[in-house]
Every structure is written in structure tokens, then in C-alpha cells.
Design an enzyme around this catalytic site. Structure first.
Site, PDB file in Angstrom:
ATOM      1  N   HIS A   1       0.834  -1.204   0.000  1.00 13.89           N
ATOM      2  CA  HIS A   1       0.000   0.000   0.000  1.00 13.89           C
ATOM      3  C   HIS A   1       0.867   1.252   0.000  1.00 13.89           C
ATOM      4  O   HIS A   1       0.698   2.145  -0.840  1.00 13.89           O
ATOM      5  CB  HIS A   1      -0.910  -0.013   1.227  1.00 13.89           C
ATOM      6  CG  HIS A   1      -1.776   1.212   1.369  1.00 13.89           C
ATOM      7  ND1 HIS A   1      -3.094   1.221   0.996  1.00 13.89           N
ATOM      8  CD2 HIS A   1      -1.508   2.457   1.841  1.00 13.89           C
ATOM      9  CE1 HIS A   1      -3.599   2.428   1.221  1.00 13.89           C
ATOM     10  NE2 HIS A   1      -2.652   3.192   1.735  1.00 13.89           N
ATOM     11  N   GLU A   2       1.790   1.325   0.947  1.00 13.15           N
ATOM     12  CA  GLU A   2       2.629   2.523   1.046  1.00 13.15           C
ATOM     13  C   GLU A   2       3.564   2.652  -0.152  1.00 13.15           C
ATOM     14  O   GLU A   2       3.878   3.766  -0.583  1.00 13.15           O
ATOM     15  CB  GLU A   2       3.416   2.525   2.354  1.00 13.15           C
ATOM     16  CG  GLU A   2       2.555   2.572   3.605  1.00 13.15           C
ATOM     17  CD  GLU A   2       1.561   3.725   3.632  1.00 13.15           C
ATOM     18  OE1 GLU A   2       1.827   4.761   2.976  1.00 13.15           O
ATOM     19  OE2 GLU A   2       0.518   3.591   4.289  1.00 13.15           O
TER      20      GLU A   2
ATOM     21  N   HIS B   1       1.751   4.450  -2.839  1.00 12.14           N
ATOM     22  CA  HIS B   1       1.899   5.903  -2.651  1.00 12.14           C
ATOM     23  C   HIS B   1       3.284   6.345  -3.117  1.00 12.14           C
ATOM     24  O   HIS B   1       3.445   7.402  -3.748  1.00 12.14           O
ATOM     25  CB  HIS B   1       1.754   6.255  -1.168  1.00 12.14           C
ATOM     26  CG  HIS B   1       0.351   6.318  -0.664  1.00 12.14           C
ATOM     27  ND1 HIS B   1      -0.641   7.050  -1.275  1.00 12.14           N
ATOM     28  CD2 HIS B   1      -0.231   5.758   0.442  1.00 12.14           C
ATOM     29  CE1 HIS B   1      -1.766   6.933  -0.585  1.00 12.14           C
ATOM     30  NE2 HIS B   1      -1.536   6.153   0.459  1.00 12.14           N
TER      31      HIS B   1
ATOM     32  N   HIS C   1       3.495   6.787  -6.700  1.00 10.86           N
ATOM     33  CA  HIS C   1       2.766   7.997  -7.092  1.00 10.86           C
ATOM     34  C   HIS C   1       3.697   9.209  -7.022  1.00 10.86           C
ATOM     35  O   HIS C   1       3.627  10.120  -7.861  1.00 10.86           O
ATOM     36  CB  HIS C   1       1.562   8.178  -6.159  1.00 10.86           C
ATOM     37  CG  HIS C   1       0.482   9.039  -6.711  1.00 10.86           C
ATOM     38  ND1 HIS C   1      -0.650   9.361  -5.993  1.00 10.86           N
ATOM     39  CD2 HIS C   1       0.332   9.664  -7.915  1.00 10.86           C
ATOM     40  CE1 HIS C   1      -1.434  10.136  -6.719  1.00 10.86           C
ATOM     41  NE2 HIS C   1      -0.864  10.335  -7.884  1.00 10.86           N
TER      42      HIS C   1
END
Length: 688
Positions: A471-472, A475, A478
């Protein structure tokens, strides 16, 4: 003249211009901030006081080029205040929070500056701007208006005061939670206190004790990676209750770390701020500028999920109570029992033993798996570097390149819990990508709180831990893949209910068999995960989704209700929380994922009236991953290119609705989310 002896102000000569962490001392921050703020004031005054007619170049681009030194100083300080703080840093943080809030309020409430922005905005159709420039201009104008631009002076003054006070309260809230987490520990004194714990749990507890100068003992802390396994495995119900009580009471103690009065004041100030800006409530204000647009839209989504989630949780509770009775445990399931009996039901239903599973989820290999997926999707490569300064010995650093070998950015991984680190997991940037001032490449960090293993042993994760890592890292991608010109829209600078799409979408690759077959390798034997165990893990993906959805959605609903208050004078936040939970029919056996006194997302993390956004983004990510499934290849190059171009690399270049449609070709439907969580049949099964 800047002080060249201050490493925050002098030239950074480390590879890729990374911060010289080893040179930076706490006494450097105050003078560095003073210099950076003064420089930024001069830049803004020059723009606002310019005698030239307002243009995109001399107003918008000039503001985008300003604040370079301030960004550099705050990039270091803000990150370390979260990941490696100290008493000195916390004191500086409390002192600077209102100062920095006052600085940015003065900019957003500067009437001359606003009129220049408005003049450029009003003329936007005649300026022959690129689509990206037009978007940046629209965001500047919107941000100024939402910050009070054009309001009468009296309202501006009050807004400035509110912003300053909210910054102080938010800082104190986070520090109070950390203080409670740092202070509390459960020392397991006797051998029977370890009953039920796995070997990995016991080793982690021994390491935690050693880190707290209690060698030879075992300690459970309020880090989620410590307390979750304890609640899941300990057969000592009395100790589970004690640990759970401490976990849920963070920020709710009379004295210096009591967050209840801070919450009451923050809700009241936010409501007042919204009214000054012409909105009915703070929720209406906050949601007006994101994908959801209205509180009704948020409530509709949350209620669409809440009803089947409660039904599924009721089924799960029946299973837990039945198992407790079969074991001869004459109890009613309580919140501190849920994880314990859930693990027993999961083990029985899917023949999964966590002690058998964890050795297949080695931290190093899960990092490698996350990197490999990025290589196969986007052509990125990751080379670990040891010549780049780090702020703590546990931090690891990689250089990221694209398929052509071009430098993309620097990625830092800070994976282990420690007393100087706030709880949770997050991504941040020491430096963000842009092309305006130069071709500036990002420095991205992922921070987590996994239990550190004893020296010489591999760190083993749960499946949930591995999912957090992916999940991180979503990010992180991104931020790393950002490819825009203007800093305002770089990386994760997108709508709050869109920002979780890249991260939640990336989680899907972890659960794909071809990824697990390669990277889920046993720490002792080196053998890949057996197909039988892999099948069981995948079959259990939707297990306990009633519980997970109820604890999350209840938190989102409480957040929404707090921020729909029109008048919060005299608010008792704990009573309000209880009333909301009673109204929605919260099962007494489950608690909110984040209770109000330690709900850092909404009181110190920027998610106020926005905690729903994880669910909103999940609607998007469930539909987005289907694009790869429809191709029959989870690494389909054409789909991955569209994903990179319109989602990961695009920053805030487009309206999020437009960006998603450009990638997927249509709007998503909530049904994909219900199916993903296994809630699409909950109502039918429960006959509710």
C-alpha cells in the site's frame, strides 16, 4: 546572507542532493526556518507589489518558483518530526506550528496577491495556456477563495487566528498520542504470560524489552505490529483485556496527554471556519473540493457498505461465540476477544496456522516483490545505495531508474517500530518532482512500524503487514513516477478521495499467485510457498471482512458526523462518539478502528471529514484492477502504460474524474467494492 555553517542552509553535496542528515542538529532548525520564512516573505511581497500587469508568468509561476528554501527545510523537519522525533524536535514543532500557519495564512489572505491571481484567472480563456497551466491556475484561484481570498478584513483576521490555533492543536494532538504510546508497556513477567504466543511473537517481545532496557524480559507495546499479534494469539484473556484497554484509551487520560479538550476545540473552530467561508458545515466545506462533492454522497456510500458489513459481522460473531462454547470458554465475546477467536476460526476453516504462514513473508523479499511488480509494470529498477546519508541506522536507500537507465528518484524505506517514531504507516517526500525550476527528481520515503527481529534473524511479516508495505509503496510510486512541470500538482497532490487509489490498487498485486509463488519463500528452508497453503491463503482473503469493514466504516461515519455539526460549543467528544455509534447500531463486540482521542487521520493528519476516502478510492481500485484482469495479464503493458500516464505520473494535472475515465474508459461502480470485500451476498446470507 545565509549562514553557510548551518547544514540546512548550505549547499547539499551528498549524492542526488539528499539531505546531510548526519550534520543536522536540533539547534539548526529555528535559524533555518527564520531564514527560509524571511526569504519567502520577500518573494511573495515582490509578487504582490509588482507594478507589472498580472500574468501567468509573473504571478502564478512566480509563486510556484518561490519558497524553495522553505520547502527544503520543512521537508527535513516535518519528516523527522514523524519518523525520528525527540524532546527537542517536539518542542520546536510546538513552537513553529502557529508561526508557519500564520505565515501561510498571511499569503492566502493577502488581498493584493489574491487580486492578481483573480485577474489572471478571469482572463484565462485568452491566455493560450497549456492544459497543465490552466489546471494550475484553477487550483491557485480555488485555493485562494477557499482560504478566504476576497473576504472582508475582519473575517480574514479571524480566519488567520483560527488557522494558527488549529495548527497548534493538531501538533499537540499527535504528540499526545505518541506520548501515550511511548509511555505504556505491558511487561510479561512470568512464563505463563507468554501462553499462546508464537515463537516470532516472543522474539519480537524480547527485542522490544531489550530496546527498553529490560533485557531478559518480554514487552508488548502499543505499536500495531506488537499489539495485534498479542491480541490474536495470547490465551491470557486478562492480559488481552488490559492491552486492548490501553490501545483504545490512547489520548483519553486526564493530564498532559488528554486529547479530549483538543478535539472539542478543533471541531468548534472548524465549524466556525466553514461558516466564515460561506459553508453550512465543515464537512460541506471540505467535500466541496474533492470527488465526493457533498456529505450526502459520502453518507450514501458509507451506508451502502455499512448495512451488509453489519450483517456479515453478525454472522462472524455467531461463529466466534460457537467456537468459544466448543472450547469450553464460558464467555461472551468482547472486543479484546474478537481477534483471538477469529484467528482460531480462520485456522479451523482454512487450515491455516499463522506460525506456518509468517516464515513465507520475509520483509526483504516483500520489498523485492514490490520492486519487481514496479519493474514489470513500469520498467523501473531499484539499486540499493550505501553512500547516501540516512537519518537512522534502520533506514535503507535505493536509487530508482527507468527502463532506459535514466535516474527517476531516490526511495527510502524506514520499516521498523521505535519509540521515536509515530505509529502507523505513511509515505512522504523529502523533495517532490517538478520541472519548473529545474528537472528536480523526487526523494520519497515509506515509513512503517514492523517489529524488529533479533540480530541475525529475518523480519517476518503477516499478510496484513505485507499488504501495508505494498500500500505505502503504491503511494511511493505515485511520488516517484510524477511527471509534471508545476510543484502545486506534483505527485500525491490530488483530491483526498483520489489519493488512495494508487496505493490501494497496488495492494492487488501482492495477492496474485504468480507474485506469491516467486517471493513467498520460507525463511529457513528457502522453499517457495506450497500450492496447498497458497490456495488456502487466497481462499481466506475475504475472511473477517464484516469485522474489518465495520471497524473502518464506523470510524468514517463518526468523522463525518463530527464535521456536520453546525454548532460545537460545549461538545463532549466521547459522548458524541457513543451517541453516533448507538444511532448506527455499532455492535458492542467491535470498536472503531480509530477512536476519537487518537484519531490522528482527522485531528493531525489532514483527513478531517475525509476518512471515508479510503472506501471511495476502493471503489476505484476494485474497478481499476479489473482492467488488468480483463486483459488476462496482470502486467499487461498497454494497460500499465495508461495507468502510469493517467494515474501515477499525472499528479493533479487533471480533474480526478477525468483522470480515472481517461485510464478506464468509464466511471466505477460500488458493486465492485462489495464484491471485493465479499459483502455482495451478506444481506442474502443473513436474511436481513
Amino acid at each position: 546572507m545565509q549562514d553557510q555553517t548551518n547544514p540546512l542552509l548550505s549547499a547539499w553535496t551528498a549524492p542526488f542532493g539528499t539531505p546531510p542528515f548526519e550534520q543536522i542538529k536540533s539547534e539548526h532548525y529555528r535559524p533555518a526556518y527564520e531564514a527560509a520564512l524571511a526569504e519567502h516573505v520577500k518573494e511573495i511581497d515582490a509578487i504582490a507589489g509588482s507594478s507589472e500587469a498580472p500574468s501567468f508568468a509573473n504571478t502564478i509561476e512566480a509563486m510556484e518558483k518561490g519558497g524553495t528554501l522553505l520547502e527544503r527545510v520543512s521537508g527535513v523537519f516535518d519528516n523527522l518530526a514523524g519518523s525520528h522525533t525527540s524532546d527537542a524536535i517536539e518542542e520546536i514543532e510546538r513552537e513553529l506550528a502557529p508561526v508557519i500557519a500564520r505565515h501561510f495564512s498571511a499569503i492566502s489572505l493577502n488581498e493584493k496577491l489574491f487580486q492578481r491571481v483573480k485577474a489572471v484567472y478571469d482572463a484565462r480563456e485568452t491566455l493560450q495556456l497549456t492544459p497543465e497551466q490552466k489546471r494550475v491556475l484553477e487550483r491557485y484561484y480555488t485555493n485562494f477563495v477557499r482560504s478566504g481570498g476576497g473576504l472582508p478584513d475582519a473575517k480574514k483576521t479571524r480566519l488567520g487566528d483560527i488557522n494558527e490555533r488549529l495548527a497548534t492543536l493538531s501538533t499537540q494532538f499527535g504528540q499526545n498520542v505518541l506520548a501515550d504510546e511511548r509511555e505504556w508497556k505491558l511487561v510479561l513477567e512470568a512464563p505463563e504470560d507468554l501462553a499462546g504466543l508464537t515463537e516470532a511473537d516472543i522474539e519480537a517481545a524480547a527485542k522490544a524489552a531489550e530496546d527498553r532496557d529490560l533485557p531478559g524480559k518480554h514487552v508488548i507495546t502499543l505499536s500495531r505490529s506488537s499489539i495485534d499479534p498479542f491480541l490474536q494469539n495470547s490465551t491470557r484473556r486478562d492480559l488481552r483485556e488490559k492491552a486492548f484497554a490501553a490501545w483504545t484509551a490512547r489520548g483519553e487520560h486526564a493530564g498532559g496527554s488528554d486529547n479530549r479538550p483538543l478535539v472539542a476545540e478543533m471541531i468548534e473552530l472548524r465549524a466556525e471556519r466553514a461558516k466564515l467561508l460561506g459553508f453550512e458545515t465543515f464537512a460541506h466545506f471540505k467535500l466541496d473540493d474533492v470527488m465526493a462533492k457533498t456529505p450526502d454522497a459520502v453518507r450514501s456510500l458509507l451506508e451502502k457498505v455499512w448495512i451488509p458489513a453489519k450483517a456479515r459481522a453478525h454472522q462472524e460473531l455467531t461463529d466466534l461465540q460457537t467456537l468459544a462454547a466448543e472450547r469450553g470458554d464460558n464467555i461472551e465475546i468482547a472486543p479484546w476477544d474478537w481477534r483471538f477467536y477469529t484467528e482460531k476460526v480462520r485456522a479451523a476453516r482454512f487450515s491455516i496456522d499463522d506460525e506456518e504462514v509468517k516464515p513465507y513473508f520475509q520483509l526483504d523479499l516483500m520489498i523485492e516483490a514490490a520492486f519487481d511488480c514496479a519493474t514489470r509494470l513500469f520498467g523501473l529498477t531499484f539499486s540499493e545505495r550505501t553512500d547516501i546519508p540516512i537519518y537512522h541506522p534502520d533506514v535503507r536507500t535505493w536509487e530508482v531508474k527507468d527502463a532506459s537507465g535514466k535516474h527517476i528518484g531516490i526511495f527510502l524505506g524506514d520499516y521498523f517500530a521505535r519509540s521515536s517514531k509515530h505509529s502507523g504507516a505513511w509515505m512522504s517526500a523529502f523533495r517532490s518532482q517538478e520541472k519548473l525550476r529545474a528537472d528536480i527528481r523526487p526523494i520519497i520515503v515509506n515509513v512503517m512500524n514492523f517489529s524488529k527481529p533479533p540480530e541475525g534473524k529475518p523480519a517476518l511479516l503477516t499478510m496484513d503487514d505485507a499488504r501495508t508495505l505494498f500500500h505505502e509503496f503504491g503511494h511511493g510510486l505515485h511520488g516517484l513516477l510524477s511527471d509534471v512541470t508545476y510543484p502545486l500538482i506534483s505527485g500525491t497532490s490530488v483530491a483526498r478521495d483520489f489519493v488512495e487509489l494508487p496505493s490501494q490498487l497496488y495492494e492487488h498485486w501482492l495477492e496474485e499467485p504468480e507474485v506469491l509463488r516467486r517471493f513467498a519463500v520460507h525463511a529457513a528452508t528457502g522453499k517457495p510457498i506450497p500450492e496447498s497453503l497458497l490456495d488456502k491463503l487466497l481462499a481466506a482473503r475475504r475472511f473477517s471482512q464484516g469485522f474489518a469493514t465495520v471497524e473502518y466504516t464506523s470510524s468514517a461515519l463518526v468523522d463525518l458526523e463530527f464535521h456536520l455539526l453546525k454548532d460545537a460549543k460545549g461538545l463532549d467528544p466521547i459522548r458524541f462518539e457513543k451517541d453516533v455509534l448507538a444511532r448506527i447500531g455499532m455492535p458492542k463486540e467491535i470498536t472503531m478502528r480509530h477512536r476519537t482521542p487518537h484519531f490522528q487521520h482527522i485531528f493531525s493528519g489532514g483527513y478531517s471529514a475525509g476518512y471515508y476516502s479510503y472506501l471511495w478510492s476502493e471503489v476505484l481500485d476494485a474497478d481499476a484492477f479489473a482492467a488488468f484482469k480483463e486483459k488476462g495479464d496482470i502486467f499487461d503493458k498497454e494497460t500499465a502504460k495508461k495507468l502510469r500516464d493517467f494515474i501515477y505520473a499525472a499528479g493533479g494535472r487533471q480533474d480526478p474524474h477525468e483522470a480515472y475515465r481517461a485510464f478506464r474508459g468509464h466511471d466505477p461502480s460500488p458493486e465492485a467494492l462489495l464484491k471485493k470485500r465479499g459483502l455482495d451476498t451478506a444481506l442474502t446470507d443473513a436474511e436481513v
